[in-house]
Design an enzyme around this catalytic site. Sequence first.
Site, PDB file in Angstrom:
ATOM      1  N   ASN A 119       0.830  -1.205   0.000  1.00 27.29           N
ATOM      2  CA  ASN A 119       0.000   0.000   0.000  1.00 27.29           C
ATOM      3  C   ASN A 119       0.863   1.254   0.000  1.00 27.29           C
ATOM      4  O   ASN A 119       1.950   1.276   0.581  1.00 27.29           O
ATOM      5  CB  ASN A 119      -0.927  -0.006   1.221  1.00 27.29           C
ATOM      6  N   HIS A 136       5.975  -0.765  -2.762  1.00 21.45           N
ATOM      7  CA  HIS A 136       5.460  -0.048  -3.939  1.00 21.45           C
ATOM      8  C   HIS A 136       5.505   1.470  -3.749  1.00 21.45           C
ATOM      9  O   HIS A 136       4.803   2.206  -4.441  1.00 21.45           O
ATOM     10  CB  HIS A 136       4.038  -0.516  -4.278  1.00 21.45           C
ATOM     11  N   CYS A 144      10.830  14.040 -10.051  1.00 20.58           N
ATOM     12  CA  CYS A 144      10.920  14.378 -11.470  1.00 20.58           C
ATOM     13  C   CYS A 144      11.145  13.103 -12.284  1.00 20.58           C
ATOM     14  O   CYS A 144      12.039  12.312 -11.964  1.00 20.58           O
ATOM     15  CB  CYS A 144      12.068  15.353 -11.677  1.00 20.58           C
ATOM     16  N   CYS A 147      14.976  13.758 -14.051  1.00 23.12           N
ATOM     17  CA  CYS A 147      16.232  13.803 -13.294  1.00 23.12           C
ATOM     18  C   CYS A 147      16.120  13.147 -11.926  1.00 23.12           C
ATOM     19  O   CYS A 147      17.120  13.014 -11.227  1.00 23.12           O
ATOM     20  CB  CYS A 147      16.738  15.242 -13.165  1.00 23.12           C
TER      21      CYS A 147
HETATM   22  C1  BJW Z   1     -10.105  -7.438   1.829  1.00 25.12           C
HETATM   23  C2  BJW Z   1     -11.031  -6.545   2.358  1.00 25.12           C
HETATM   24  C3  BJW Z   1     -11.092  -6.436   3.761  1.00 25.12           C
HETATM   25  C4  BJW Z   1     -11.162  -6.448   0.192  1.00 25.12           C
HETATM   26  N1  BJW Z   1     -10.287  -7.180   4.520  1.00 25.12           N
HETATM   27  N2  BJW Z   1      -9.321  -8.171   2.598  1.00 25.12           N
HETATM   28  C5  BJW Z   1       6.279 -12.749 -12.533  1.00 25.12           C
HETATM   29  C6  BJW Z   1       5.210 -13.327 -13.195  1.00 25.12           C
HETATM   30  C7  BJW Z   1       4.325 -12.546 -13.930  1.00 25.12           C
HETATM   31  C8  BJW Z   1       4.491 -11.167 -14.034  1.00 25.12           C
HETATM   32  C9  BJW Z   1       5.557 -10.594 -13.378  1.00 25.12           C
HETATM   33  C10 BJW Z   1       6.425 -11.381 -12.645  1.00 25.12           C
HETATM   34  N3  BJW Z   1       7.362 -10.545 -12.102  1.00 25.12           N
HETATM   35  C11 BJW Z   1       7.094  -9.275 -12.464  1.00 25.12           C
HETATM   36  C12 BJW Z   1       5.992  -9.266 -13.250  1.00 25.12           C
HETATM   37  C13 BJW Z   1       5.378  -8.061 -13.871  1.00 25.12           C
HETATM   38  C14 BJW Z   1       4.510  -7.272 -12.927  1.00 25.12           C
HETATM   39  C15 BJW Z   1       3.349  -8.159 -12.443  1.00 25.12           C
HETATM   40  O1  BJW Z   1       3.304  -8.625 -11.342  1.00 25.12           O
HETATM   41  N4  BJW Z   1       2.364  -8.374 -13.300  1.00 25.12           N
HETATM   42  C16 BJW Z   1       1.217  -9.208 -12.931  1.00 25.12           C
HETATM   43  C17 BJW Z   1      -0.012  -8.330 -12.762  1.00 25.12           C
HETATM   44  C18 BJW Z   1       1.036 -10.248 -13.984  1.00 25.12           C
HETATM   45  N5  BJW Z   1       5.273  -6.756 -11.805  1.00 25.12           N
HETATM   46  C19 BJW Z   1       6.001  -5.648 -11.893  1.00 25.12           C
HETATM   47  O2  BJW Z   1       6.094  -5.025 -12.936  1.00 25.12           O
HETATM   48  C20 BJW Z   1       6.716  -5.188 -10.632  1.00 25.12           C
HETATM   49  N6  BJW Z   1       8.069  -4.878 -10.915  1.00 25.12           N
HETATM   50  C21 BJW Z   1       8.996  -5.804 -11.137  1.00 25.12           C
HETATM   51  O3  BJW Z   1       8.722  -7.001 -11.087  1.00 25.12           O
HETATM   52  O4  BJW Z   1      10.263  -5.316 -11.370  1.00 25.12           O
HETATM   53  C22 BJW Z   1      11.228  -6.189 -11.924  1.00 25.12           C
HETATM   54  C23 BJW Z   1      11.107  -6.030 -13.424  1.00 25.12           C
HETATM   55  C24 BJW Z   1      11.381  -4.808 -13.989  1.00 25.12           C
HETATM   56  C25 BJW Z   1      11.311  -4.677 -15.374  1.00 25.12           C
HETATM   57  C26 BJW Z   1      10.915  -5.748 -16.146  1.00 25.12           C
HETATM   58  C27 BJW Z   1      10.609  -6.973 -15.553  1.00 25.12           C
HETATM   59  C28 BJW Z   1      10.718  -7.109 -14.162  1.00 25.12           C
HETATM   60  C29 BJW Z   1       6.125  -3.883 -10.132  1.00 25.12           C
HETATM   61  C30 BJW Z   1       4.720  -4.034  -9.638  1.00 25.12           C
HETATM   62  C31 BJW Z   1       4.151  -2.668  -9.270  1.00 25.12           C
HETATM   63  C32 BJW Z   1       2.690  -2.748  -8.875  1.00 25.12           C
HETATM   64  N7  BJW Z   1       2.169  -1.435  -8.823  1.00 25.12           N
HETATM   65  C33 BJW Z   1       0.801  -1.244  -8.394  1.00 25.12           C
HETATM   66  C34 BJW Z   1       0.441   0.256  -8.579  1.00 25.12           C
HETATM   67  C35 BJW Z   1       1.118   1.101  -7.487  1.00 25.12           C
HETATM   68  C36 BJW Z   1       0.828   2.541  -7.663  1.00 25.12           C
HETATM   69  C37 BJW Z   1      -0.576   2.902  -7.304  1.00 25.12           C
HETATM   70  O5  BJW Z   1      -0.988   2.757  -6.137  1.00 25.12           O
HETATM   71  O6  BJW Z   1      -1.274   3.363  -8.201  1.00 25.12           O
HETATM   72  O7  BJW Z   1       0.648  -1.633  -7.013  1.00 25.12           O
HETATM   73  S1  BJW Z   1      -0.346  -2.298  -9.240  1.00 25.12           S
HETATM   74  C38 BJW Z   1      -1.431  -2.509  -7.854  1.00 25.12           C
HETATM   75  O8  BJW Z   1      -1.488  -3.908  -7.520  1.00 25.12           O
HETATM   76  C39 BJW Z   1      -0.750  -1.792  -6.677  1.00 25.12           C
HETATM   77  C40 BJW Z   1      -0.927  -2.799  -5.572  1.00 25.12           C
HETATM   78  O9  BJW Z   1       0.044  -2.592  -4.559  1.00 25.12           O
HETATM   79  C41 BJW Z   1      -0.782  -4.111  -6.282  1.00 25.12           C
HETATM   80  C42 BJW Z   1      -1.404  -5.284  -5.547  1.00 25.12           C
HETATM   81  O10 BJW Z   1      -2.779  -5.135  -5.416  1.00 25.12           O
HETATM   82  P1  BJW Z   1      -3.488  -5.585  -4.072  1.00 25.12           P
HETATM   83  O11 BJW Z   1      -2.997  -4.779  -2.949  1.00 25.12           O
HETATM   84  O12 BJW Z   1      -3.376  -7.051  -3.933  1.00 25.12           O
HETATM   85  O13 BJW Z   1      -5.006  -5.115  -4.342  1.00 25.12           O
HETATM   86  P2  BJW Z   1      -6.182  -5.889  -5.117  1.00 25.12           P
HETATM   87  O14 BJW Z   1      -7.221  -4.885  -5.444  1.00 25.12           O
HETATM   88  O15 BJW Z   1      -5.662  -6.696  -6.234  1.00 25.12           O
HETATM   89  O16 BJW Z   1      -6.748  -6.918  -4.033  1.00 25.12           O
HETATM   90  C43 BJW Z   1      -7.438  -6.477  -2.851  1.00 25.12           C
HETATM   91  C44 BJW Z   1      -7.739  -7.692  -2.003  1.00 25.12           C
HETATM   92  O17 BJW Z   1      -8.327  -7.239  -0.788  1.00 25.12           O
HETATM   93  C45 BJW Z   1      -8.731  -8.682  -2.632  1.00 25.12           C
HETATM   94  O18 BJW Z   1      -8.199  -9.995  -2.528  1.00 25.12           O
HETATM   95  C46 BJW Z   1      -9.998  -8.537  -1.752  1.00 25.12           C
HETATM   96  O19 BJW Z   1     -10.722  -9.757  -1.622  1.00 25.12           O
HETATM   97  C47 BJW Z   1      -9.383  -8.123  -0.439  1.00 25.12           C
HETATM   98  N8  BJW Z   1     -10.266  -7.371   0.488  1.00 25.12           N
HETATM   99  N9  BJW Z   1     -11.766  -5.974   1.340  1.00 25.12           N
HETATM  100  C48 BJW Z   1      -9.449  -8.054   3.916  1.00 25.12           C
HETATM  101  N10 BJW Z   1     -12.011  -5.593   4.387  1.00 25.12           N
HETATM  102 ZN    ZN Z   2      14.111  17.258 -13.035  1.00 26.10          ZN
END
Ligand code: BJW
Ligand code: ZN
Length: 267
Positions: A119, A136, A144, A147
């Site tokens: 988060n 994250h 920026c 830079c």
């Molecule tokens: C409740 C509830 C209640 C509801 N109580 N529960 C390996 C395999 C496949 C793909 C990849 C891999 N390795 C890397 C990748 C690519 C990619 C990736 O993962 N893609 C997949 C989607 C397929 N990953 C990346 O690109 C990452 N970087 C990386 O790996 O770098 C190395 C690299 C670099 C260059 C090339 C290759 C590799 C970076 C990932 C960045 C994610 N960013 C985001 C946006 C952040 C900015 C923003 O806030 O806008 O992060 S995406 C978004 O998803 C955000 C979140 O942190 C993240 C996870 O989501 P989260 O928190 O799980 O939310 P939800 O909505 O999905 O789920 C909510 C849950 O809550 C649900 O289960 C509900 O049931 C539950 N719930 N109420 C308890 N009351």
């Molecule tokens: Zn700058």
Amino acid sequence: MSQNDLVRQREAVSKTYGSEASDELCSRLRSARSICVLTGAGMSVESGLATFRDPGGLWDTYRPEELANEAAFRRNPALVQGWYDARRRQALDAEPNPGHRALAKLENSVEEFTLVTQNVDGLHQRAGSENIIEIHGNIVDELCIECGRPADGTEAAPGDDALRRCRSCEGLLRPGVVWFGEMLPEGAFSRAAQAAAAADVFLSVGTSSVVYPAAELPHIAGNSGSYVVEVNVEPSAAANSMSEVLVGPAGSILPELAALLIQSQDS
Ligand code: BJW
Ligand code: ZN
């Protein structure tokens, strides 16, 4: 996930599903020297913040590829800056919920505690948690895109195009969060993986477990012998590999887990 899928998923595994901690979890918690917790957007639902992938969530209106990556930002910076401005205001207006506060209490009740959060809302810090790894980034930060200079907040006055720009090089300011395809903050994942591997109990709270590398952490913990527990309102993509799944809101279940540990230490 449909109701039938849910039932099938529950039947396919022999582990505990319920809203109350099993005797095994109670005893694991009480004897734990080290606890590691991974949190996702579900953690902040009870603070009024939307998740990404649930119905009505942040990506109901825009797909991730339209907003959460660098190419999208360069294509339409006004849209992306505006979206993050609105979310930044919501995060700052929100208050930590009982689940956040329970994790802060848990930290004080065990020898080693690491909170790994996906988060970007800063609510764990505001609830009093201290040993936090924000894998994250944080939505309050801006930097920026050209830079890397951190913004100082005085760039807020919009120019002719209403976009905030860097004081040094006029580059566009982007949020200090990790977008798809970007590396996590230096060292953050290796520290998180170390804490997961060292944990006696690992809790995965409010995450859909579909984004990597965060989704690897419960597996790293499980492969190192941790007791791995999911807390979610519905089983996530990783539920099958958990030792136990607690189905219910984080804001109710986490205070119960913290109370279990604290009561046992008082008695
Ligand atoms: C409740 C509830 C209640 C509801 N109580 N529960 C390996 C395999 C496949 C793909 C990849 C891999 N390795 C890397 C990748 C690519 C990619 C990736 O993962 N893609 C997949 C989607 C397929 N990953 C990346 O690109 C990452 N970087 C990386 O790996 O770098 C190395 C690299 C670099 C260059 C090339 C290759 C590799 C970076 C990932 C960045 C994610 N960013 C985001 C946006 C952040 C900015 C923003 O806030 O806008 O992060 S995406 C978004 O998803 C955000 C979140 O942190 C993240 C996870 O989501 P989260 O928190 O799980 O939310 P939800 O909505 O999905 O789920 C909510 C849950 O809550 C649900 O289960 C509900 O049931 C539950 N719930 N109420 C308890 N009351
Ligand atoms: Zn700058």
